[in-house]
Motif scaffolding. Sequence first.
Motif, PDB file in Angstrom:
ATOM      1  N   THR A 143      36.471  51.595  37.723  1.00 12.79           N
ATOM      2  CA  THR A 143      36.966  51.945  39.058  1.00 12.79           C
ATOM      3  C   THR A 143      37.792  50.963  39.786  1.00 12.79           C
ATOM      4  O   THR A 143      38.815  50.910  40.317  1.00 12.79           O
ATOM      5  CB  THR A 143      35.871  52.526  39.824  1.00 12.79           C
ATOM      6  N   MET A 144      37.309  49.641  39.847  1.00 18.06           N
ATOM      7  CA  MET A 144      37.749  48.544  40.522  1.00 18.06           C
ATOM      8  C   MET A 144      39.079  48.015  39.605  1.00 18.06           C
ATOM      9  O   MET A 144      39.903  47.734  40.460  1.00 18.06           O
ATOM     10  CB  MET A 144      36.879  47.397  40.637  1.00 18.06           C
ATOM     11  N   ARG A 145      39.159  48.034  38.526  1.00 16.59           N
ATOM     12  CA  ARG A 145      40.278  47.795  37.792  1.00 16.59           C
ATOM     13  C   ARG A 145      41.390  48.961  38.125  1.00 16.59           C
ATOM     14  O   ARG A 145      42.663  48.517  37.971  1.00 16.59           O
ATOM     15  CB  ARG A 145      40.034  47.688  36.316  1.00 16.59           C
ATOM     16  N   MET A 146      41.090  50.308  38.236  1.00 12.27           N
ATOM     17  CA  MET A 146      42.024  51.194  38.487  1.00 12.27           C
ATOM     18  C   MET A 146      42.698  50.925  39.906  1.00 12.27           C
ATOM     19  O   MET A 146      43.457  51.211  40.207  1.00 12.27           O
ATOM     20  CB  MET A 146      41.473  52.486  38.501  1.00 12.27           C
ATOM     21  N   ILE A 147      41.612  50.644  40.862  1.00  5.91           N
ATOM     22  CA  ILE A 147      41.983  50.090  42.308  1.00  5.91           C
ATOM     23  C   ILE A 147      43.047  49.129  42.426  1.00  5.91           C
ATOM     24  O   ILE A 147      44.081  49.246  42.929  1.00  5.91           O
ATOM     25  CB  ILE A 147      40.804  49.549  43.103  1.00  5.91           C
ATOM     26  N   LEU A 148      42.852  47.982  41.283  1.00  5.17           N
ATOM     27  CA  LEU A 148      43.922  46.881  41.304  1.00  5.17           C
ATOM     28  C   LEU A 148      45.221  47.141  40.634  1.00  5.17           C
ATOM     29  O   LEU A 148      45.816  46.148  39.996  1.00  5.17           O
ATOM     30  CB  LEU A 148      43.220  45.756  41.154  1.00  5.17           C
ATOM     31  N   GLY A 149      45.377  48.370  39.976  1.00  9.50           N
ATOM     32  CA  GLY A 149      46.207  48.719  39.032  1.00  9.50           C
ATOM     33  C   GLY A 149      46.293  48.047  37.491  1.00  9.50           C
ATOM     34  O   GLY A 149      47.276  48.013  36.845  1.00  9.50           O
ATOM     35  N   LEU A 150      45.134  47.469  37.146  1.00 13.10           N
ATOM     36  CA  LEU A 150      44.893  47.046  35.947  1.00 13.10           C
ATOM     37  C   LEU A 150      44.799  47.797  34.903  1.00 13.10           C
ATOM     38  O   LEU A 150      45.183  47.580  33.645  1.00 13.10           O
ATOM     39  CB  LEU A 150      43.763  45.822  35.915  1.00 13.10           C
ATOM     40  N   ASP A 151      44.209  49.050  35.224  1.00 10.19           N
ATOM     41  CA  ASP A 151      43.922  50.181  34.134  1.00 10.19           C
ATOM     42  C   ASP A 151      44.936  51.602  35.007  1.00 10.19           C
ATOM     43  O   ASP A 151      44.512  51.533  36.097  1.00 10.19           O
ATOM     44  CB  ASP A 151      42.582  50.486  34.058  1.00 10.19           C
TER      45      ASP A 151
ATOM     46  N   THR B 177      44.694  54.783  46.139  1.00 14.06           N
ATOM     47  CA  THR B 177      45.688  53.939  47.180  1.00 14.06           C
ATOM     48  C   THR B 177      45.041  52.855  47.855  1.00 14.06           C
ATOM     49  O   THR B 177      43.705  53.107  47.964  1.00 14.06           O
ATOM     50  CB  THR B 177      46.387  55.086  47.895  1.00 14.06           C
ATOM     51  N   ILE B 178      45.815  52.056  48.308  1.00  8.04           N
ATOM     52  CA  ILE B 178      45.298  51.120  49.184  1.00  8.04           C
ATOM     53  C   ILE B 178      46.090  51.034  50.468  1.00  8.04           C
ATOM     54  O   ILE B 178      47.458  50.759  50.346  1.00  8.04           O
ATOM     55  CB  ILE B 178      45.256  49.658  48.759  1.00  8.04           C
ATOM     56  N   ALA B 179      45.949  51.355  51.549  1.00  5.82           N
ATOM     57  CA  ALA B 179      46.735  51.589  52.630  1.00  5.82           C
ATOM     58  C   ALA B 179      47.844  52.608  52.341  1.00  5.82           C
ATOM     59  O   ALA B 179      48.950  52.438  52.877  1.00  5.82           O
ATOM     60  CB  ALA B 179      47.148  50.152  53.455  1.00  5.82           C
ATOM     61  N   GLY B 180      47.432  53.635  51.781  1.00  4.86           N
ATOM     62  CA  GLY B 180      48.224  54.667  51.480  1.00  4.86           C
ATOM     63  C   GLY B 180      49.332  54.510  50.507  1.00  4.86           C
ATOM     64  O   GLY B 180      50.007  55.511  49.894  1.00  4.86           O
ATOM     65  N   HIS B 181      49.211  53.403  49.601  1.00  3.62           N
ATOM     66  CA  HIS B 181      50.015  53.044  48.305  1.00  3.62           C
ATOM     67  C   HIS B 181      49.324  52.626  47.220  1.00  3.62           C
ATOM     68  O   HIS B 181      48.138  52.011  47.320  1.00  3.62           O
ATOM     69  CB  HIS B 181      51.003  51.947  48.768  1.00  3.62           C
ATOM     70  N   PRO B 182      49.708  53.090  45.911  1.00  2.00           N
ATOM     71  CA  PRO B 182      49.131  52.339  44.935  1.00  2.00           C
ATOM     72  C   PRO B 182      49.300  50.890  44.992  1.00  2.00           C
ATOM     73  O   PRO B 182      50.394  50.404  45.428  1.00  2.00           O
ATOM     74  CB  PRO B 182      49.843  52.948  43.662  1.00  2.00           C
ATOM     75  N   TYR B 183      48.505  50.174  44.266  1.00  2.00           N
ATOM     76  CA  TYR B 183      48.429  48.737  44.346  1.00  2.00           C
ATOM     77  C   TYR B 183      49.941  48.248  43.708  1.00  2.00           C
ATOM     78  O   TYR B 183      50.186  47.264  44.274  1.00  2.00           O
ATOM     79  CB  TYR B 183      47.523  48.312  43.582  1.00  2.00           C
ATOM     80  N   ARG B 184      50.365  48.658  42.592  1.00  3.47           N
ATOM     81  CA  ARG B 184      51.645  48.279  42.048  1.00  3.47           C
ATOM     82  C   ARG B 184      52.777  48.217  42.990  1.00  3.47           C
ATOM     83  O   ARG B 184      53.705  47.827  42.687  1.00  3.47           O
ATOM     84  CB  ARG B 184      51.955  48.823  40.689  1.00  3.47           C
ATOM     85  N   LYS B 185      52.720  49.451  43.998  1.00  2.00           N
ATOM     86  CA  LYS B 185      54.031  49.336  44.862  1.00  2.00           C
ATOM     87  C   LYS B 185      53.644  48.935  46.200  1.00  2.00           C
ATOM     88  O   LYS B 185      54.459  49.134  47.264  1.00  2.00           O
ATOM     89  CB  LYS B 185      54.042  50.881  44.947  1.00  2.00           C
ATOM     90  N   LEU B 186      52.656  48.030  46.292  1.00  2.00           N
ATOM     91  CA  LEU B 186      52.584  47.291  47.655  1.00  2.00           C
ATOM     92  C   LEU B 186      53.512  46.232  47.642  1.00  2.00           C
ATOM     93  O   LEU B 186      53.483  45.511  46.760  1.00  2.00           O
ATOM     94  CB  LEU B 186      51.001  46.838  47.750  1.00  2.00           C
ATOM     95  N   PRO B 187      53.982  45.851  48.820  1.00  2.00           N
ATOM     96  CA  PRO B 187      55.079  44.602  48.772  1.00  2.00           C
ATOM     97  C   PRO B 187      54.103  43.326  49.119  1.00  2.00           C
ATOM     98  O   PRO B 187      53.476  43.241  49.865  1.00  2.00           O
ATOM     99  CB  PRO B 187      55.772  45.083  50.152  1.00  2.00           C
ATOM    100  N   ASN B 188      54.300  42.502  48.284  1.00  2.00           N
ATOM    101  CA  ASN B 188      53.483  41.129  48.032  1.00  2.00           C
ATOM    102  C   ASN B 188      52.206  41.495  48.111  1.00  2.00           C
ATOM    103  O   ASN B 188      51.416  41.192  49.198  1.00  2.00           O
ATOM    104  CB  ASN B 188      54.147  40.340  49.246  1.00  2.00           C
TER     105      ASN B 188
ATOM    106  N   ALA C 274      41.082  39.617  45.317  1.00  2.00           N
ATOM    107  CA  ALA C 274      39.941  40.395  44.557  1.00  2.00           C
ATOM    108  C   ALA C 274      39.340  39.212  43.510  1.00  2.00           C
ATOM    109  O   ALA C 274      40.115  38.295  43.125  1.00  2.00           O
ATOM    110  CB  ALA C 274      40.598  41.478  43.569  1.00  2.00           C
ATOM    111  N   LEU C 275      37.996  39.613  43.315  1.00  2.00           N
ATOM    112  CA  LEU C 275      37.285  38.618  42.542  1.00  2.00           C
ATOM    113  C   LEU C 275      36.640  39.335  41.408  1.00  2.00           C
ATOM    114  O   LEU C 275      35.531  40.028  41.627  1.00  2.00           O
ATOM    115  CB  LEU C 275      36.333  37.754  42.963  1.00  2.00           C
ATOM    116  N   LEU C 276      37.064  39.648  40.309  1.00  4.21           N
ATOM    117  CA  LEU C 276      36.614  40.555  39.315  1.00  4.21           C
ATOM    118  C   LEU C 276      35.989  39.836  37.946  1.00  4.21           C
ATOM    119  O   LEU C 276      34.722  39.958  37.665  1.00  4.21           O
ATOM    120  CB  LEU C 276      37.738  41.308  38.530  1.00  4.21           C
ATOM    121  N   ASP C 277      36.613  38.433  37.867  1.00  2.79           N
ATOM    122  CA  ASP C 277      35.973  37.705  36.520  1.00  2.79           C
ATOM    123  C   ASP C 277      36.258  36.148  36.976  1.00  2.79           C
ATOM    124  O   ASP C 277      37.226  35.767  37.127  1.00  2.79           O
ATOM    125  CB  ASP C 277      36.656  37.888  35.232  1.00  2.79           C
TER     126      ASP C 277
END
Length: 438
Positions: free
Chosen positions: A43-51, A59-70, A77-80
Motif C-alpha cells: 500500500t505504501m509503495r502504491m502511495i509513492l508511485g513505486l507500484d 492520491t496525495i493532495a488530490g494528485h497521484p504521486y507521479r503527477k506532483l510537481p517536484n 518517505a522512509l521505506l528502506d
Amino acid sequence: MIEATGLTKRYGAKTAVYNLSFQVRPGTVTGFLGPNGSGKSTTMRMILGLDNPTSGRVTIAGHPYRKLPNAPRQVGALLDAKAVHGGRHARNHLLSLAQLSGIPASRVDEVLGVVGLRDVAKKRSNGFSLGMGQRLGIAAALLGDPQVLLFDEPVNGLDPEGILWVRNLMKSLAAEGRTVFVSSHLMSEMALTAEHLIVIGRGQLLADMSVREFIAANSAGFARVRTPETEPEQREKLTSALTEAGGQVLPEQDGALRVTGLPLPRISDLAHDADVRLWELSPHQASLEEAYMRLTQGAVDYRSTADQLGGFQQPQAAGMPPGMAPGMAPPVPVPGQDQPGWYPPPAPQQGGRPNPYAAQQGQPPQAQPPQAQAPEHTAMLRTLPAPQEQQAPEHTAMLRKLPEPQQPQPGQQAQQPQAQPLPPAAEPTKSDDEDATR
C-alpha cells in the motif's frame, strides 16, 4: 492528505491489497497496523508511485504521486533505511538527493543536526549501525521540508533515547499541520505516538478509527475489586451481592476479583449495602496490543507451533556427569587427560583408514615417527631429536630397493644373495691425468 479509493493490487494469482479505501488527514499521527503479509508495504509503495495499482487510485493532495510537481519537496518517505550507497558519506548521500530536487546544500547540514548525525557526516554509510541508518533515512525524508511524510518501521534498531526522539518528532510534525503516516509492529509505541489507526488484514480494511475507539470496540473493560485477605467471608458476601445485581465475577490469581457488567459506582454501593470493606476498586481497560490481537487473530498467516522435540530430552539423573543419560556406561579415562600439554586425538579419517593416534582401551598411546604425525603437530615434533633407530632420509630410498630375504623351505639350502655387479669405472680424462701427475 492521502486518500485511497478502491485500491487493489494483484501479483499474478495472489491479491496483496483488495478494495482498500481510507483517508490520512493532516494534523495527526496516523498509525498503519496489520500482520505480516497483510499488504502494508504494498500500500505504501502504491502511495509513492513505486507500484501501479491493479484497480482503484490513491492520491496525495488530490494528485497521484507521479503527477506532483517536484514531489520530493512535498512528500518525504522512509521505506528502506538500507537503500543507501555504502561507499558514500552521509553528507554526500543527502547532498546528491538535494541537488536532484533543487534543495540548497544548507538544508543538508540542518537535517544532519536534526537527526543527530552531524559528527559522522563524513563517515561512509556502510559503517553505520542499524540505528544510524534509520536516522539517515529520516534525514532524507525531512530533506525537502515536506507536508506529507510516510515512515515504515522508523524506530527499528534505535535505542530507547532514539525511540523517544522519533516519537516526539512525529508528534511535533503533526502539530505543525503535516500529514504523518507511520507503519509499525510495536503496539506499545503506537499507543504512545498515534492518535488515529488504520488496520488492515489480508489486504482488506479492518478498522479506521481513533486509538481510544479502537480499544473500546475490541476489548471489554473490567473493575478490579479486592477485600481484606484475612476475612474471606467478606469476599464471598461481595461475590454473592455482585452476582445477584447482574455482574460477572471472576477470581484473579492474586486474590482479587474481576467484575464486568457493572459500573464502579454501582459496585461501591453494593459493597456498602453488604457491609463489606474494600481494599481496592479500580477500573481497568485492555491495552492496544490486546485489542489488536483480538481483532487480527483471524487474519494472521504465519503462526508458530510448539517444539515437537521439546519432550524428548531425558532428565538428568542425580550424580550423573553432564551429557550422560541413565543406562549409559561412563567414559573410559584417557591417560594423561586434564594434565598440562594434553590434547585430544584427532577424529578418525574417512574411507576406513585407521587413526594411528587412537589409543587402545587400557593401553597408553605409542609414540609415532615425526612424518606420521598430524599436520597441526608437525612443527612441534620437528623440534624433538630424531630417534636412534630411525634411518637417515638419504638412505631410505636405497634400503627400500633391496629385496627381502626369503626364508628357506624345509629340506632346502638357504640361497646366498647374488652380488650385484658394480658399474664400470669411468675412464680418466686428460684433466684427470694432469691432476695425477701434479
